[in-house]
Design a protein around this motif. Structure first.
Motif, PDB file in Angstrom:
ATOM      1  N   VAL A 149       0.862  -1.185   0.000  1.00 40.38           N
ATOM      2  CA  VAL A 149       0.000   0.000   0.000  1.00 40.38           C
ATOM      3  C   VAL A 149       0.892   1.227   0.000  1.00 40.38           C
ATOM      4  N   GLY A 150       0.812   2.011  -1.066  1.00 38.86           N
ATOM      5  CA  GLY A 150       1.647   3.192  -1.203  1.00 38.86           C
ATOM      6  C   GLY A 150       2.727   2.972  -2.227  1.00 38.86           C
ATOM      7  N   ALA A 151       2.616   3.641  -3.385  1.00 39.55           N
ATOM      8  CA  ALA A 151       3.550   3.435  -4.493  1.00 39.55           C
ATOM      9  C   ALA A 151       4.431   4.654  -4.730  1.00 39.55           C
ATOM     10  N   GLY A 152       4.746   5.369  -3.648  1.00 39.35           N
ATOM     11  CA  GLY A 152       5.672   6.486  -3.759  1.00 39.35           C
ATOM     12  C   GLY A 152       7.105   5.998  -3.806  1.00 39.35           C
ATOM     13  N   PHE A 153       8.041   6.890  -3.489  1.00 41.46           N
ATOM     14  CA  PHE A 153       9.462   6.554  -3.596  1.00 41.46           C
ATOM     15  C   PHE A 153       9.834   5.360  -2.726  1.00 41.46           C
ATOM     16  N   ILE A 154       9.493   5.404  -1.448  1.00 35.71           N
ATOM     17  CA  ILE A 154       9.918   4.329  -0.549  1.00 35.71           C
ATOM     18  C   ILE A 154       9.144   3.041  -0.826  1.00 35.71           C
ATOM     19  N   GLY A 155       7.871   3.170  -1.192  1.00 38.77           N
ATOM     20  CA  GLY A 155       7.109   1.981  -1.562  1.00 38.77           C
ATOM     21  C   GLY A 155       7.708   1.290  -2.771  1.00 38.77           C
ATOM     22  N   GLY A 156       8.151   2.089  -3.741  1.00 40.50           N
ATOM     23  CA  GLY A 156       8.787   1.516  -4.916  1.00 40.50           C
ATOM     24  C   GLY A 156      10.091   0.812  -4.589  1.00 40.50           C
ATOM     25  N   ARG A 157      10.861   1.378  -3.656  1.00 43.34           N
ATOM     26  CA  ARG A 157      12.123   0.725  -3.261  1.00 43.34           C
ATOM     27  C   ARG A 157      11.851  -0.630  -2.605  1.00 43.34           C
ATOM     28  N   HIS A 158      10.845  -0.681  -1.760  1.00 43.83           N
ATOM     29  CA  HIS A 158      10.513  -1.960  -1.136  1.00 43.83           C
ATOM     30  C   HIS A 158      10.000  -2.953  -2.173  1.00 43.83           C
ATOM     31  N   ALA A 159       9.189  -2.491  -3.106  1.00 47.47           N
ATOM     32  CA  ALA A 159       8.661  -3.393  -4.135  1.00 47.47           C
ATOM     33  C   ALA A 159       9.802  -4.025  -4.936  1.00 47.47           C
ATOM     34  N   ASP A 160      10.753  -3.216  -5.353  1.00 46.67           N
ATOM     35  CA  ASP A 160      11.887  -3.730  -6.120  1.00 46.67           C
ATOM     36  C   ASP A 160      12.731  -4.699  -5.288  1.00 46.67           C
ATOM     37  N   SER A 161      12.947  -4.342  -4.019  1.00 48.83           N
ATOM     38  CA  SER A 161      13.736  -5.196  -3.132  1.00 48.83           C
ATOM     39  C   SER A 161      13.058  -6.547  -2.918  1.00 48.83           C
ATOM     40  N   LEU A 162      11.768  -6.517  -2.679  1.00 46.25           N
ATOM     41  CA  LEU A 162      11.031  -7.755  -2.438  1.00 46.25           C
ATOM     42  C   LEU A 162      11.002  -8.632  -3.693  1.00 46.25           C
ATOM     43  N   ALA A 163      10.785  -8.003  -4.842  1.00 45.80           N
ATOM     44  CA  ALA A 163      10.699  -8.766  -6.091  1.00 45.80           C
ATOM     45  C   ALA A 163      12.016  -9.449  -6.431  1.00 45.80           C
ATOM     46  N   ALA A 164      13.123  -8.938  -5.891  1.00 46.30           N
ATOM     47  CA  ALA A 164      14.431  -9.538  -6.154  1.00 46.30           C
ATOM     48  C   ALA A 164      14.699 -10.767  -5.293  1.00 46.30           C
ATOM     49  N   GLN A 165      13.850 -11.029  -4.307  1.00 42.54           N
ATOM     50  CA  GLN A 165      14.053 -12.185  -3.434  1.00 42.54           C
ATOM     51  C   GLN A 165      13.420 -13.439  -4.049  1.00 42.54           C
ATOM     52  N   ASP A 166      14.096 -14.552  -3.910  1.00 45.37           N
ATOM     53  CA  ASP A 166      13.549 -15.820  -4.376  1.00 45.37           C
ATOM     54  C   ASP A 166      12.339 -16.199  -3.529  1.00 45.37           C
ATOM     55  N   GLY A 167      11.302 -16.683  -4.200  1.00 45.81           N
ATOM     56  CA  GLY A 167      10.133 -17.169  -3.487  1.00 45.81           C
ATOM     57  C   GLY A 167       9.240 -16.094  -2.929  1.00 45.81           C
ATOM     58  N   VAL A 168       9.399 -14.847  -3.376  1.00 49.74           N
ATOM     59  CA  VAL A 168       8.562 -13.735  -2.925  1.00 49.74           C
ATOM     60  C   VAL A 168       7.837 -13.154  -4.127  1.00 49.74           C
TER      61      VAL A 168
END
Length: 324
Positions: A8-27
């Motif tokens: 929830v929240g697609a601003g700067f910090i939300g985008g950083r978390h989204a990219d970080s999470l998507a880079a993890q295996d099995g997430v």
């Protein structure tokens, strides 16, 4: 099994978390909600998620293991309440709210529900902070000098007191949190602040606090958002025979052997995301700022902000160091 996460929240910090999470295996980031459709679509498109106009739509449509709440400070409250009702593990970006009452209410509900939580005080995951803590273990700090001297972020809510809580609550909170981690709890102090005609919005654009720690250490914390760019963002610690200068990017150590610079070797946001996901899976527990711990920092910064805007005395809640 895949860990399914909503954002929830697609601003700067939300985008950083989204990219970080998507880079993890099995997430899998399966849904991204933001009232700005363009932002939700952009972040969702990068990570292969579905975009939603609001968090209620996301929670209704997706079967989630955890929810990231990366909203502006005034947006906290209802979304966490809904997630608590669903029993979801929660990652909440700092600050917890613009005020203390909202955070206290949510903390009580989270504690009653026994939910796994983590709050985005990502400086706690810096390897340089761990180095500093090790150096201070035998030589405790006697003085803290912290400053966040920067420009105002470009988002419209940031300079509005009712929406951000002001710079101490929204931004400099990282410095207060690290000071608590490295030096201990604050017992009292004073703070002053001011707003100039050139300042943005209606927040205090300069603020300084003088605090005493329970250990007997003293500290000063200053912030301003009047500059054209960031000029000094970090915390210095003075101990017998030891000086430390810590920023988000490096640690400078001054001791009897000389002066040396230690650059960080980890991405702290990726590290906190890995720790949270591992905890959600039950594989490990390296969550360093659960909601109850972050609440203690929030109690401190809201007290400092109130003092700077009021009579100058930092009045800490009796529960400032209490565990929930």
């Amino acid at each position: 099994m895949t860990t399914r996460i909503g954002l929830v929240g697609a601003g700067f910090i939300g985008g950083r978390h989204a990219d970080s999470l998507a880079a993890q295996d099995g997430v899998a980031v399966v849904g991204v909600a933001d009232p700005r459709a363009d932002r939700a679509a952009a972040v969702a498109g990068r990570v292969g998620a579905r975009a939603y106009a609001g968090w209620a739509d996301l929670l209704d449509a997706e079967d989630l293991d955890a929810l990231y709440v990366c909203v502006p400070p005034h947006g906290h409250g209802a979304v966490e309440e809904a997630a608590i009702g669903l029993g979801l593990a929660l990652f909440v970006e700092k600050p917890l709210a613009t005020d203390l009452a909202t955070a206290e209410r949510l903390a009580a509900r989270i504690g009653d529900a026994g939910l796994l939580t983590s709050v985005g005080y990502h400086w706690r995951y810096l390897d340089t902070v761990e180095t500093a803590r090790g150096l201070l273990a035998e030589t405790p700090a006697r003085m803290v000098l912290a400053a966040w001297l920067d420009k105002a972020p470009g988002v419209d809510w940031w300079a509005r007191q009712k929406q951000s809580g002001g710079q101490t609550v929204e931004q400099a909170t990282h410095l207060f949190d690290v000071a608590r981690m490295l030096v201990g709890e604050v017992s009292g102090g004073s703070a002053v602040g001011s707003r100039s005609p050139e300042g943005p919005g209606d927040i205090l654009d300069v603020c300084t606090a003088a605090l005493r720690f329970e250990s007997g250490a003293v500290g000063s914390f200053s912030s301003s958002c009047l500059l054209p760019r960031g000029t000094r963002i970090g915390i210095e610690l003075v101990a017998p025979g030891l000086g430390l200068e810590l920023t988000e990017h490096q640690l400078v150590v001054s001791d009897r052997d000389g002066r040396r610079t230690v650059d960080r070797q980890v991405d702290p946001i990726a590290a906190e995301d890995r720790a949270f996901v591992a905890a959600v899976r039950g594989a490990d527990d390296d969550v360093r700022a659960p909601y109850a711990e972050a609440l203690r920092t929030h109690r401190l910064v809201t007290a400092v902000a109130a003092a700077a805007a009021g009579n100058g005395t930092v009045q800490l809640p009796a529960t400032i160091g209490a565990q929930r």
